[in-house]
Motif scaffolding. Structure first.
Motif, PDB file in Angstrom:
ATOM      1  N   ARG A  50      46.201  47.124  42.278  1.00 24.42           N
ATOM      2  CA  ARG A  50      45.215  48.207  42.171  1.00 24.42           C
ATOM      3  C   ARG A  50      44.433  48.101  40.859  1.00 24.42           C
ATOM      4  NH1 ARG A  50      47.475  48.125  46.215  1.00 24.42           N
ATOM      5  NH2 ARG A  50      45.749  46.657  46.474  1.00 24.42           N
ATOM      6  N   GLU A  51      45.080  47.615  39.796  1.00 23.05           N
ATOM      7  CA  GLU A  51      44.385  47.442  38.519  1.00 23.05           C
ATOM      8  C   GLU A  51      43.736  46.069  38.393  1.00 23.05           C
ATOM      9  OE1 GLU A  51      46.477  48.563  34.979  1.00 23.05           O
ATOM     10  OE2 GLU A  51      47.405  50.319  35.902  1.00 23.05           O
ATOM     11  N   LYS A  52      43.808  45.289  39.483  1.00 23.25           N
ATOM     12  CA  LYS A  52      43.213  43.941  39.516  1.00 23.25           C
ATOM     13  C   LYS A  52      43.735  43.055  38.390  1.00 23.25           C
ATOM     14  CE  LYS A  52      39.027  45.586  41.829  1.00 23.25           C
ATOM     15  NZ  LYS A  52      39.566  45.235  43.156  1.00 23.25           N
ATOM     16  N   LEU A  53      45.043  43.109  38.220  1.00 25.98           N
ATOM     17  CA  LEU A  53      45.713  42.255  37.242  1.00 25.98           C
ATOM     18  C   LEU A  53      46.227  40.968  37.877  1.00 25.98           C
ATOM     19  CD1 LEU A  53      47.845  45.012  35.442  1.00 25.98           C
ATOM     20  CD2 LEU A  53      45.614  44.110  34.748  1.00 25.98           C
ATOM     21  N   GLY A  54      46.210  40.908  39.193  1.00 25.90           N
ATOM     22  CA  GLY A  54      46.745  39.763  39.911  1.00 25.90           C
ATOM     23  C   GLY A  54      45.664  38.929  40.555  1.00 25.90           C
ATOM     24  N   PRO A  55      46.047  37.977  41.380  1.00 28.37           N
ATOM     25  CA  PRO A  55      45.063  37.137  42.073  1.00 28.37           C
ATOM     26  C   PRO A  55      44.250  37.957  43.065  1.00 28.37           C
ATOM     27  CG  PRO A  55      47.273  36.725  42.912  1.00 28.37           C
ATOM     28  CD  PRO A  55      47.430  37.603  41.708  1.00 28.37           C
ATOM     29  N   LYS A  56      43.086  37.455  43.425  1.00 27.94           N
ATOM     30  CA  LYS A  56      42.275  38.102  44.455  1.00 27.94           C
ATOM     31  C   LYS A  56      43.054  38.125  45.767  1.00 27.94           C
ATOM     32  CE  LYS A  56      37.918  36.544  42.399  1.00 27.94           C
ATOM     33  NZ  LYS A  56      36.709  35.697  42.590  1.00 27.94           N
ATOM     34  N   GLN A  57      42.696  39.049  46.655  1.00 33.16           N
ATOM     35  CA  GLN A  57      43.420  39.171  47.923  1.00 33.16           C
ATOM     36  C   GLN A  57      43.443  37.858  48.701  1.00 33.16           C
ATOM     37  OE1 GLN A  57      45.202  41.742  49.392  1.00 33.16           O
ATOM     38  NE2 GLN A  57      45.053  42.827  47.441  1.00 33.16           N
ATOM     39  N   ALA A  58      42.319  37.134  48.696  1.00 32.83           N
ATOM     40  CA  ALA A  58      42.281  35.858  49.418  1.00 32.83           C
ATOM     41  C   ALA A  58      43.306  34.884  48.863  1.00 32.83           C
ATOM     42  CB  ALA A  58      40.884  35.254  49.353  1.00 32.83           C
TER      43      ALA A  58
END
Length: 451
Positions: A252-260
């Motif tokens: 949710r905080e976009k700390l990880g890889p993109k969904q793809a």
């Protein structure tokens, strides 16, 4: 369990030509089929088994070893093996087996116990520690495989990324919040870098369960999938939700890889062959074998990794004792209960897992060796400075409750993880759905402990 070892197209091409008829053929010789997995970036087991085949056939006139590779990740391999094991006519004689699936196959009558052979094999008592032997022990107390690897898990980080973000090197996080704070700092200071990566979707199968979820759950106070005292599976609870909340925060905080990328079966390759070497990744939650991606034996060697990459333990949630957490699993060479020539099949397992071949595999794969003599060999640690650290994590490691029902439990964990990863469910909703599905997965509500 690990670097993730999926699909209908793969199955259609892989099934053709397999079968385990070890009766004498027209020429009077015997043939043993050995099933294993291979990927373009992971050829290490094939190298070991090819060497073992040459050694075995040279010493066993009249017996031919048929090596049958399964191309693809772990999930593709599991699917192919299950398909072949449906019939005695197609089941391989010897095969690579993930330890978490051993008890399920024992219960289904697919595996042959090895105790009578192990009793006559000096290496078993001299070179394999008791803790390693448990990896392939069935619920009946018998041994159903010889370990070729063991492992632990922790955090890998890029020193240059940390330095540019103003983070300390060496890095020794004490809590989950320390990990999240570092990831947030990397996102803020270096927006073109992936701050943190982990496995958290169904495409990665057991890697998502073990490297992802269980590394979190077993770091919470009292967190466990199975209550040993009451002999019941735990239906969710605060610890389960807390583990999913960490995952939720990452995405949710976009700390990880993109969904793809999170849904890409080749996420490990992207992280290890692209992002880390190009300083585009800050932190990875992964296994001891990760350094194999950069060693001289790799398909894409990266000589500078020893200077650029650091490693540290995954902390417990709030720094609770013992301060760190790890999970351990591994792979074994197992014998099919359908094998017609079991002595010959055992003889091959003994050759494949001897010191020479085990060293070859460990040096290539980066896995921790289960053999004492390999661990003592100077070659084992010569080009991998991370080995001792990950070996020492055994002091804080946990093991999966590898009962017959575990693979089904793992599948439900993956459902919860993916739902939180995509944002289709909150951690609380995913925990509640897991608790609802658990009784069916483990064989009834009487086998479940509510929390």
């Amino acid at each position: 369990m690990r670097r993730t070892l999926a699909g209908s197209l793969l199955l259609l091409t892989a099934v053709a030509g397999c079968g385990a008829d070890t009766e004498q053929n027209a020429s009077g010789s015997k043939e043993l089929e050995v099933l294993y997995k291979v990927e373009p970036t992971w050829p290490h087991l094939e190298k070991m088994l090819t060497d073992a085949k040459k050694q075995y056939e040279a010493a066993h006139s009249g017996v031919t070893i048929k090596l049958t590779p399964v191309q693809g990740n772990n999930e593709a391999y599991y699917t192919k093996l299950a398909l072949l094991n449906r019939s005695p006519d197609s089941a391989p004689d010897v095969y690579l087996h993930d330890t978490f699936q051993v008890n399920a196959d024992v219960a289904a009558g697919k595996l042959a116990p090895l105790d009578e052979y192990l009793a006559k094999w000096p290496d078993w008592n001299e070179q394999f520690p008791d803790s390693v032997k448990q990896a392939a022990k069935g619920g009946d107390g018998k041994i159903y495989g010889v370990p070729i690897s063991t492992d632990t898990r922790g955090l890998w980080y890029h020193k240059d990324v940390f330095a540019k973000a103003g983070l300390p090197v060496p890095w020794e996080p004490k809590t989950w919040n320390d990990v999240l704070t570092a990831a947030r700092t990397i996102k803020k200071k270096l927006p073109d870098v992936v701050p943190f990566t982990m496995y958290s979707t169904k495409i990665h199968g057991e890697a998502s369960t073990m490297q992802g979820f269980e590394m979190l759950l077993y770091g919470t106070p009292g967190g466990t999938l199975y209550d040993e005292a009451q002999k019941k599976w735990v239906a969710g609870g605060k610890q389960f939700t807390d583990a999913l909340t960490f995952v939720n925060t990452i995405y949710r905080e976009k700390l990880g890889p993109k969904q793809a990328d999170a849904h890409n079966a080749k996420l490990a390759d992207k992280a290890n062959y692209e992002w880390f070497p190009n300083a585009k990744l800050g932190i990875a939650l992964d296994g001891a074998w990760t350094a194999a991606a950069w060693k001289p034996t790799s398909t894409k060697p990266w000589a500078e990794w020893k200077d650029k990459i650091g490693w540290t333990s995954m902390p417990t949630q709030n720094g609770e004792e013992p301060g760190a957490v790890s999970m351990s699993g591994g792979w074994v060479m197992a014998m099919s209960s359908y094998a017609k020539n079991k002595q010959e099949a055992w003889d091959f397992i003994a050759v494949a897992t001897n010191k020479e071949n085990s060293l070859t595999y460990a040096l290539g794969s980066g896995d921790l060796t289960p053999r004492k003599d390999v661990a003592a060999d100077p070659k084992y640690t010569a080009d991998n400075p991370s080995v001792k650290f990950f070996t020492d994590l055994a002091s804080v490691t946990h093991y999966r409750p590898a009962f017959e029902a575990y693979p089904k439990v793992s599948a439900q964990i993956q459902e919860a993880l993916e739902a939180v990863t995509t944002g289709s469910q909150t951690p609380e909703e995913a925990t509640a759905n897991y608790a609802k599905a658990l009784p069916t997965a483990v064989g009834g509500p009487d086998k479940v402990l509510a929390r």
